[in-house]
Design a protein around this motif. Structure first.
Motif, PDB file in Angstrom:
ATOM      1  N   SER A 148       0.823  -1.204   0.000  1.00 13.28           N
ATOM      2  CA  SER A 148       0.000   0.000   0.000  1.00 13.28           C
ATOM      3  C   SER A 148       0.860   1.259   0.000  1.00 13.28           C
ATOM      4  O   SER A 148       0.527   2.249  -0.648  1.00 13.28           O
ATOM      5  CB  SER A 148      -0.918  -0.003   1.224  1.00 13.28           C
TER       6      SER A 148
ATOM      7  N   SER B 150      -8.207  -8.843  -7.140  1.00 12.19           N
ATOM      8  CA  SER B 150      -8.041  -7.407  -6.888  1.00 12.19           C
ATOM      9  C   SER B 150      -7.589  -6.636  -8.117  1.00 12.19           C
ATOM     10  O   SER B 150      -7.509  -5.404  -8.085  1.00 12.19           O
ATOM     11  CB  SER B 150      -7.060  -7.189  -5.731  1.00 12.19           C
TER      12      SER B 150
ATOM     13  N   LEU C 260      -4.848  -0.971  -2.514  1.00 14.38           N
ATOM     14  CA  LEU C 260      -5.626  -0.341  -1.448  1.00 14.38           C
ATOM     15  C   LEU C 260      -4.840   0.790  -0.795  1.00 14.38           C
ATOM     16  O   LEU C 260      -3.607   0.823  -0.850  1.00 14.38           O
ATOM     17  CB  LEU C 260      -5.977  -1.376  -0.370  1.00 14.38           C
ATOM     18  N   GLN C 261      -5.549   1.686  -0.150  1.00 14.17           N
ATOM     19  CA  GLN C 261      -4.941   2.700   0.699  1.00 14.17           C
ATOM     20  C   GLN C 261      -5.171   2.278   2.148  1.00 14.17           C
ATOM     21  O   GLN C 261      -6.295   2.324   2.640  1.00 14.17           O
ATOM     22  CB  GLN C 261      -5.557   4.078   0.429  1.00 14.17           C
ATOM     23  N   LEU C 262      -4.097   1.822   2.786  1.00 13.92           N
ATOM     24  CA  LEU C 262      -4.229   1.260   4.127  1.00 13.92           C
ATOM     25  C   LEU C 262      -3.592   2.173   5.156  1.00 13.92           C
ATOM     26  O   LEU C 262      -2.532   2.761   4.930  1.00 13.92           O
ATOM     27  CB  LEU C 262      -3.567  -0.118   4.186  1.00 13.92           C
TER      28      LEU C 262
ATOM     29  N   THR D 203     -12.350  -5.242   4.618  1.00 14.88           N
ATOM     30  CA  THR D 203     -13.405  -4.286   4.283  1.00 14.88           C
ATOM     31  C   THR D 203     -13.125  -3.610   2.945  1.00 14.88           C
ATOM     32  O   THR D 203     -14.027  -3.441   2.108  1.00 14.88           O
ATOM     33  CB  THR D 203     -13.539  -3.232   5.397  1.00 14.88           C
ATOM     34  N   ARG D 204     -11.843  -3.229   2.725  1.00 15.50           N
ATOM     35  CA  ARG D 204     -11.501  -2.585   1.450  1.00 15.50           C
ATOM     36  C   ARG D 204     -11.649  -3.563   0.290  1.00 15.50           C
ATOM     37  O   ARG D 204     -12.075  -3.196  -0.805  1.00 15.50           O
ATOM     38  CB  ARG D 204     -10.075  -2.061   1.524  1.00 15.50           C
TER      39      ARG D 204
ATOM     40  N   TYR E   3     -14.343 -10.136   1.285  1.00 11.92           N
ATOM     41  CA  TYR E   3     -14.253  -9.948   2.737  1.00 11.92           C
ATOM     42  C   TYR E   3     -14.059 -11.282   3.449  1.00 11.92           C
ATOM     43  O   TYR E   3     -13.119 -11.460   4.228  1.00 11.92           O
ATOM     44  CB  TYR E   3     -15.530  -9.257   3.219  1.00 11.92           C
TER      45      TYR E   3
END
Length: 426
Positions: A47, A179, A262-264, A277-278, A288
């Motif tokens: 990320s 993804s 993702l942005q974590l 969740t993302r 999920y």
């Protein structure tokens, strides 16, 4: 020779042709070394800096594979365990490791119990209060692990690990594929080493995180369960370690890929829920639940592997200290092995009431200090022709061990200092 060996040394029924039967010990030790910390480090690294650090997952798994090969090389050349080899280097080293083992067992046991508790709570909360649910799940996982390992025997352990490993790798690889990352960039990141801006800590974390620490010594006892001996046994070990650490490298790379989409933010095991969740937002509800199931498989397989493998080290230390039968014996049946399994399952339980982040950081400190010791001693022991004979290291193995030693001195120092700093300010 087999007729005089302990019964547990006989090849098991699971040694019939088949993937896990042929490559079991290598997959076992590699999967035991893949825990929650490695999973989260890889995803957060992806990320933060993207797939340009994928090469570090591959290199880290290769170096750990060479290190574990050194454990097998010593044992198959001498018929004795690495702990007995350390005894040749002086009683002081043996006692230092024993003290270290006690501390490592407490902090690692606590971290694994906490991680299993967090994974269980994410899948099915047992109470409205998340901390209570985590503690209930942690105690449950520890006691179930104790019963399965203690009462089920090595055959059941293999079957349980096979199921957890299939779940872990299947879920994570499925999630990585679903993804939809930039595959061209991922291919470049895998084969072209680079160090992006602010990427050094993530590269070091990936290099040092994959493949385990003290649990690598368990490999020697697990190949004993398979009846492996001599040069032929070494070739088999090299093959199954290659398979095991290839899977580990794939797992680490898959987590980097997932994180890159993702942005974590955040720390500790809460990141696992954030990740799930993302992923749900990207690939739907299946993302999920599949990811959380894979996360649970990763942490519970680590707990089972530690519960099974680490008591061998305690029992072996006592056997050497008492100057009992030399060489590999059936340690699994000893009182020392059974007592340490019980202690490993129960003594760290109070760590569930410590802040979760502190448990993870303490685990990072004690784990980071072991790798340089193992690399340095294997370099010395496995280059003594009068000790290992024809199985003495070649130049490639020596080069890999030197690289591993230098790397883990850097990584270990960095991780220990960083973790101690975080512990001090919390």
């Amino acid at each position: 020779m087999e007729s005089n060996a302990p019964s547990s040394a006989q090849p098991l029924a699971s040694d019939k042709p088949g993937l896990f039967a042929r490559f079991g010990p290598g997959i076992l030790v590699a999967a035991t070394g893949v825990g929650a910390g490695d999973l989260l480090t890889a995803s957060l690294g992806g990320s933060a800096v993207g797939v340009s650090i994928l090469w570090a997952a591959a290199v880290g798994s290769v170096l750990k594979g060479f290190l574990n090969e050194g454990v097998a090389r010593w044992q198959l050349a001498t018929g004795t365990t690495v702990l007995e080899g350390w005894a040749r280097l002086g009683a002081g080293l043996r006692f230092v490791f024993f003290i270290y083992l006690l501390g490592w067992s407490f902090f690692t046991g606590g971290a694994l119990i906490s991680a299993c508790g967090a994974a269980g709570d994410a899948l099915w909360p047992l109470a409205s209060d998340p901390e209570t649910s985590r503690r209930l799940w942690g105690v449950t996982h520890s006691l179930v692990g104790l019963a399965l390992v203690g009462l089920g025997g090595f055959r059941l352990f293999e079957k349980l690990m096979a199921a957890c490993i299939a779940l872990m790798f299947g879920a994570v690889l499925f999630t990585a594929l679903a993804s939809e990352p930039d595959w061209a960039a991922a291919a470049r990141g895998l084969v072209v080493p680079s160090l992006p801006d602010q990427g050094a800590p993530w590269v070091l974390g990936l290099l040092g995180g994959v493949g385990g620490t003290v649990t690598m010594l368990s490999y020697g006892y697990w190949i004993r369960e398979k009846g492996r001996e001599g040069p032929r046994g070494l070739r088999t070990c090299q093959t199954d370690l290659a398979v095991g650490y290839a899977l580990t490298g794939m797992f680490g790379a898959a987590m980097v890929i997932i994180g890159s989409t993702l942005q974590l933010e955040g720390t500790g095991l809460r990141v696992a829920t954030v990740l799930a969740t993302r992923l749900e937002a990207i690939i739907g509800p299946v993302g999920y639940w599949v990811f959380l199931a894979g996360f649970w498989g990763a942490v519970f397989s680590s707990l089972l592997g530690v519960w099974e493998g680490v008591p061998y080290l305690f029992a072996d230390f006592l056997r050497i200290q008492r100057r009992e039968a030399r060489g590999l014996v059936d340690l699994r049946t000893t009182r020392a092995w059974k007592l340490y399994l019980v202690a490993l399952s129960l003594v760290p339980l109070p760590m569930l009431w410590a802040p979760l982040q502190r448990a993870q950081l303490a685990y990072a400190v004690v784990g980071a200090l072991f790798m340089p010791l193992l690399a340095a001693t294997l370099l010395w022991m496995n280059n003594r022709r009068d000790w290992v004979g024809s199985l003495r290291n070649g130049w490639l193995v020596n080069a890999a061990l030197v690289a591993t030693l230098v790397l883990f001195v850097i990584v270990g120092f960095d991780e220990a200092v960083d973790a101690l700093r975080k512990l001090r300010i919390r």
